[in-house]
Enzyme design. Structure first.
Site, PDB file in Angstrom:
ATOM      1  N   VAL A 123     -96.494  61.864 -54.220  1.00 27.40           N
ATOM      2  CA  VAL A 123     -97.141  62.557 -53.105  1.00 27.40           C
ATOM      3  C   VAL A 123     -98.543  63.022 -53.496  1.00 27.40           C
ATOM      4  O   VAL A 123     -98.702  63.861 -54.383  1.00 27.40           O
ATOM      5  CB  VAL A 123     -96.308  63.786 -52.656  1.00 27.40           C
ATOM      6  CG1 VAL A 123     -96.952  64.454 -51.454  1.00 27.40           C
ATOM      7  CG2 VAL A 123     -94.887  63.379 -52.335  1.00 27.40           C
ATOM      8  N   ILE A 127    -102.708  65.534 -57.092  1.00 30.88           N
ATOM      9  CA  ILE A 127    -102.556  66.940 -56.652  1.00 30.88           C
ATOM     10  C   ILE A 127    -101.143  67.431 -57.000  1.00 30.88           C
ATOM     11  O   ILE A 127    -100.164  66.814 -56.567  1.00 30.88           O
ATOM     12  CB  ILE A 127    -102.769  67.082 -55.127  1.00 30.88           C
ATOM     13  CG1 ILE A 127    -104.137  66.524 -54.711  1.00 30.88           C
ATOM     14  CG2 ILE A 127    -102.621  68.525 -54.684  1.00 30.88           C
ATOM     15  CD1 ILE A 127    -104.377  66.547 -53.196  1.00 30.88           C
ATOM     16  N   LYS A 196     -94.511  60.443 -47.651  1.00 30.35           N
ATOM     17  CA  LYS A 196     -94.964  61.592 -48.444  1.00 30.35           C
ATOM     18  C   LYS A 196     -94.672  62.899 -47.701  1.00 30.35           C
ATOM     19  O   LYS A 196     -94.265  63.889 -48.306  1.00 30.35           O
ATOM     20  CB  LYS A 196     -96.462  61.447 -48.739  1.00 30.35           C
ATOM     21  CG  LYS A 196     -96.726  60.287 -49.706  1.00 30.35           C
ATOM     22  CD  LYS A 196     -98.178  59.878 -49.731  1.00 30.35           C
ATOM     23  CE  LYS A 196     -98.428  58.779 -50.746  1.00 30.35           C
ATOM     24  NZ  LYS A 196     -99.751  58.168 -50.619  1.00 30.35           N
TER      25      LYS A 196
END
Ligand code: HSE
Length: 407
Positions: A123, A127, A196
């Site tokens: 995902v 990040i 995601k």
């Protein structure tokens, strides 16, 4: 600290990135013992003797205690990941399609066989959003999530905004640099963003969802005229994954949205991703970073490997706490464009605020009932580009909810 003997599946963009990143990192306690790949004829940066072509070389090797799965075939990945867990091996995967399609079963399996299953790289690339949702937001105070979760479509939209190149040419560039899926329809029709989002829904709100329950509208039919229209009005068009919790119900979907320069996503460019998390007490927080590409994605895999040295695993503390809801009563402002003007009739507008009709390009902006937007409409009308328009879907939902509560 656990000693990790890694069996790596896949040596493409992310797998080869992991190999380099791991060698450059200071993870002394983790080594790649074996690498299994599919195609013996493909040219790779290591000599052919570094590879094996038989999955059992890893899956049946008792020395290997961690399988890192970085292939792009979700069905083959299912077999690898489930067998690895059954053989008592921890698993790190970046395969969002596999995870979104088999969420509940994979969680049950990892619990049954007492292994860890981590997938930060699945995902938004680099990040660290899953770890944050698991660790920092492990209570019930989350209100909404918005994400630009697909690097390929953001790269296409950013370049369409600046250059005269065609959609197909830019998509080809995205494939060459390794952002796009091998089946790019997963990117441009919003499936990758949806997979995601499904994973975010689990960690943010405890929701287990099936892919068919979450609507995804993509950007396949966007035209230069749409981009020019957006520019003239001071907008950019972004493909956004949304989730909003109201009471114990969560609305979630993926769709293009016209965004202004003071709104989420306007300045997120190229292969960068971003996630905005709104909490009841923390207010809004924005995470941004590269969402696709070799090293950025490999860095998230490395972080999972590193966490496994200390026996980390997700706890799913919000598991099954909320329900998914798609409220048919809601009205929403949309922009719909087409090169075949008669197709505008396929969507029933309650109000029309603006309309343009010509022989080669037409659009309409207005309010529709949200229930009209479904997978069938998107599949059966490939000439339509449909985007949310207005203040933003989260604000629209909030206002309508307040209206319902007040009456
Ligand atoms: N195709 C994906 C993207 C790769 O463009 O974001 C990273 O998940």
């Amino acid at each position: 600290m656990n000693k990790l003997n890694i069996g790596l599946f896949g040596f493409g963009c992310v797998g080869s990135g992991l190999y380099e990143v791991l060698n450059k990192s200071n993870l002394l306690n983790a080594t790649i013992n074996k690498i299994v790949v599919k195609d013996p004829t493909k040219k790779r940066s290591l000599s052919p003797s570094a590879f094996s072509y038989n999955k059992h070389d890893i899956l049946d090797d008792p020395e290997i205690n961690l399988v890192v799965e970085l292939i792009d075939d979700a069905e083959a990945a299912y077999d690898i990941v489930t067998t690895a867990m059954k053989n008592g091996k921890h698993v790190v995967s970046a395969n969002k399609k596999l995870i979104a399609e088999h969420l509940e079963e994979l969680i049950q399996l990892k619990e049954k066989y007492n292994v860890s299953f981590l997938y930060e790289a699945a995902v938004c690339g680099s990040i660290p959003v899953i770890r944050n949702l698991e660790e920092y937001y492990n209570n019930d105070s989350l209100d909404s999530i918005q994400g630009i979760c697909n690097g390929t479509t953001n790269y296409i939209l950013s370049r369409l905004d600046k250059e005269g190149k065609s959609f197909d040419e830019i998509l080809k560039d995205a494939q060459e640099v390794g952002f796009a899926e091998s089946d790019p329809t997963l990117d441009i029709d919003g499936f990758d963003s949806k997979f995601k989002l499904q994973i975010l829904l689990l960690h943010a709100f405890g929701l287990i969802t099936r892919p068919e329950e979450v609507l995804n509208l993509g950007i396949r039919n966007i035209k230069q005229s749409d981009i020019r229209f957006a520019q003239e009005k001071g907008y950019r068009i972004k493909l956004i994954s949304f989730a909003k919790k109201i009471g114990e119900e969560v609305r979630a979907f993926v769709a293009p949205q016209f965004v202004r320069d003071d709104s989420f996503g306007y300045n997120v460019e190229n292969e960068f991703n971003a996630v905005s998390i709104e909490g009841l007490f923390a207010d809004r927080q924005l995470f941004t970073g590269k969402g696709a590409g070799s090293y950025p994605t490999a860095s998230a895999v490395l972080s999972d490997v590193s966490a496994l040295q200390f026996s980390y695993d997700y706890e799913y503390r919000k598991f099954k706490r909320n329900k998914l809801k798609w409220n048919d009563e809601y009205k929403i402002r949309v922009f719909v464009s087409t090169s075949e003007q008669e197709s505008l009739q396929k969507i029933e507008f309650l109000t029309v605020e603006e309309e343009f009709i010509s022989s080669h390009y037409s659009y309409r902006i207005g309010e529709i009932e949200i229930k009209q937007l479904n997978h069938q409409l998107y599949r059966e009308n490939p000439e339509l580009f449909i985007s949310f328009f207005g203040e933003g879907i989260l604000k629209d939902l909030q206002k309508q909810e307040e209206f319902v509560l007040a009456h």
